[in-house]
Scaffold this active site. Structure first.
Site, short mmCIF file in Angstrom:
data_model
loop_
_atom_site.label_atom_id
_atom_site.label_comp_id
_atom_site.label_asym_id
_atom_site.label_seq_id
_atom_site.Cartn_x
_atom_site.Cartn_y
_atom_site.Cartn_z
N THR A 157 0.98 -1.27 -0.15
CA THR A 157 0.12 0.15 0.04
C THR A 157 0.87 1.45 0.11
O THR A 157 2.01 1.11 0.53
CB THR A 157 -0.82 -0.09 1.28
OG1 THR A 157 -2.03 -0.92 1.11
CG2 THR A 157 -1.53 1.16 1.56
N ARG A 182 -15.58 -5.20 0.39
CA ARG A 182 -14.70 -4.99 1.83
C ARG A 182 -14.21 -3.62 1.85
O ARG A 182 -13.59 -3.19 0.83
CB ARG A 182 -13.78 -5.94 1.91
CG ARG A 182 -12.69 -5.96 3.04
CD ARG A 182 -11.53 -5.08 2.73
NE ARG A 182 -10.51 -5.15 3.86
CZ ARG A 182 -9.24 -4.68 3.93
NH1 ARG A 182 -8.98 -3.80 2.99
NH2 ARG A 182 -8.60 -4.59 5.03
N VAL A 183 -14.20 -2.67 2.67
CA VAL A 183 -13.41 -1.34 2.82
C VAL A 183 -12.51 -1.55 3.91
O VAL A 183 -12.84 -1.81 4.98
CB VAL A 183 -14.71 -0.48 2.88
CG1 VAL A 183 -13.55 1.06 2.98
CG2 VAL A 183 -15.41 -0.25 1.82
N GLY A 184 -11.32 -1.25 3.69
CA GLY A 184 -10.39 -1.09 4.81
C GLY A 184 -10.18 -0.01 5.36
O GLY A 184 -11.16 1.05 5.28
N ASP A 185 -9.14 0.49 6.03
CA ASP A 185 -8.74 1.81 6.69
C ASP A 185 -8.60 2.76 5.81
O ASP A 185 -8.61 3.90 6.01
CB ASP A 185 -7.61 1.40 7.73
CG ASP A 185 -6.56 0.92 6.89
OD1 ASP A 185 -6.34 -0.11 6.04
OD2 ASP A 185 -5.17 1.66 6.92
N THR A 202 -0.63 1.88 7.14
CA THR A 202 -0.54 0.73 6.39
C THR A 202 -0.32 -0.36 7.32
O THR A 202 0.08 -0.33 8.29
CB THR A 202 0.51 0.84 5.32
OG1 THR A 202 0.79 -0.42 4.81
CG2 THR A 202 1.91 1.15 6.11
N GLY A 203 -1.17 -1.56 6.80
CA GLY A 203 -1.03 -2.76 7.50
C GLY A 203 -2.49 -3.44 7.59
O GLY A 203 -3.20 -3.25 6.48
N GLY A 248 -5.94 -3.71 7.79
CA GLY A 248 -6.96 -2.45 7.60
C GLY A 248 -8.01 -2.92 8.84
O GLY A 248 -8.47 -1.76 9.53
#
Ligand code: ASP
Length: 298
Positions: free
Chosen positions: A163, A190-193, A213-214, A216
């Site tokens: 990312t 799916r929605v991450g951070d 990053t990482g 989410g």
């Protein structure tokens, strides 16, 4: 002018033989960001230039070469925030577009909303003048192979790595931006951070700015970018970054990393993963060596 641009290429575990080149890509992006800062004096222009350079580079998990959903599709997440007025824009599950961060910035400048998702994000992009990209132009053999490995159980990872993000400080003004394809084999929708302000991206001229990053899901629950900025008053930027990552690990078992710049222009980064490529470019800074100083690492 004094300016600092710090860039990351994702928390994860880049293969030993690829680490130097991976960090060099961040160096090129940080240099592009610094050039934009010099030309415009605008921290938003700086983070956009840096993130676009990494979205265009197929080695990173953003834009061209981003990771794929379980169905083999691209659903792209990106966000940007400007510290002067706390303006923010984001897109989530955006269908293929060359530079999702530019669509996120168009959302920010439009100002009616902060976050658009999926078909609505694509419609907003079209109306703002962005052409969608052909999926085949953006999906790489490497991302197809990685999905096949994950679906077959040959690779067990909780997130994709690679990312990208950038934070810029220009004469006291801050901006941050982050972009990703998310996680390999994620479920559609799916929605991450990354597109969530406070989790993936935060900027406030009164505090500092951060890109994370990482994993989410853990970053979302911890609100990592805002948390790290909240630790800046009374601390060095490095202490704030280290404390945020330590608490992130302790409280939610999070794995990841972040880049941070304080309101004084002090850059820092921290991670609890094997690698996180980074680069810092600065000009006019008392800490800089020479006219335009660049440092890279992983
Ligand atoms: N945080 C991103 C996500 O979960 C992945 C990453 O940083 O590598 O979507």
């Amino acid at each position: 002018m004094r300016a600092v641009v710090i860039v990351h290429g994702g928390a994860g575990d880049v293969a030993v033989e690829r680490r130097a080149a991976h960090a060099e890509g961040c160096g090129a992006a940080a240099r592009a960001g610094l050039e934009a800062a010099r030309a415009s004096g605008d921290p938003a222009a700086a983070v956009l230039a840096a993130v676009c350079a990494l979205e265009d580079d197929p080695r990173y998990n953003a834009g061209h070469g981003a990771c794929l959903t379980a169905e083999g599709a691209l659903e792209l997440d990106a966000s940007i925030m400007v510290g002067a007025d706390l303006s923010a824009g984001a897109v989530a599950a955006l269908p293929p577009h060359a530079n999702p961060i530019l669509v996120a910035d168009a959302v920010r400048r439009d100002g009616r909303h902060v976050l658009f998702v999926a078909d609505g994000a694509a419609r907003f992009a079209r109306e703002a003048g962005f052409a969608p990209a052909a999926p085949d132009a953006m999906i790489t053999e490497a991302s197809r192979a990685r999905l096949a490995d994950v679906l077959a159980g040959r690779e067990v990872r909780h997130w994709a790595g690679n990312t990208v993000g950038a934070v810029a400080w220009v004469d006291g003004r801050l901006a941050a931006a982050t972009s990703t394809g998310g996680t390999v084999g994620k479920l559609s929708g799916r929605v991450g951070d990354t597109p969530i302000v406070g989790a993936g991206t935060w900027a406030d001229d009164a505090l500092g700015a951060c890109s994370t990053t990482g994993v989410g899901e853990a970053i979302l629950r911890f609100n990592l970018a805002r948390d790290a900025c909240g630790r800046l008053p009374g601390a060095t930027a490095q202490a704030a970054a280290d404390r945020a990552i330590a608490a992130f690990g302790e409280r939610v078992g999070g794995q990841g990393g972040l880049i941070l710049v304080s309101r004084e222009g002090e850059p820092a980064f921290a991670r609890n993963t094997a690698t996180m490529s980074w680069a810092i470019a600065r000009v006019g800074d008392p800490g800089a060596r020479g006219d335009a100083d660049l440092a890279v690492g992983y």
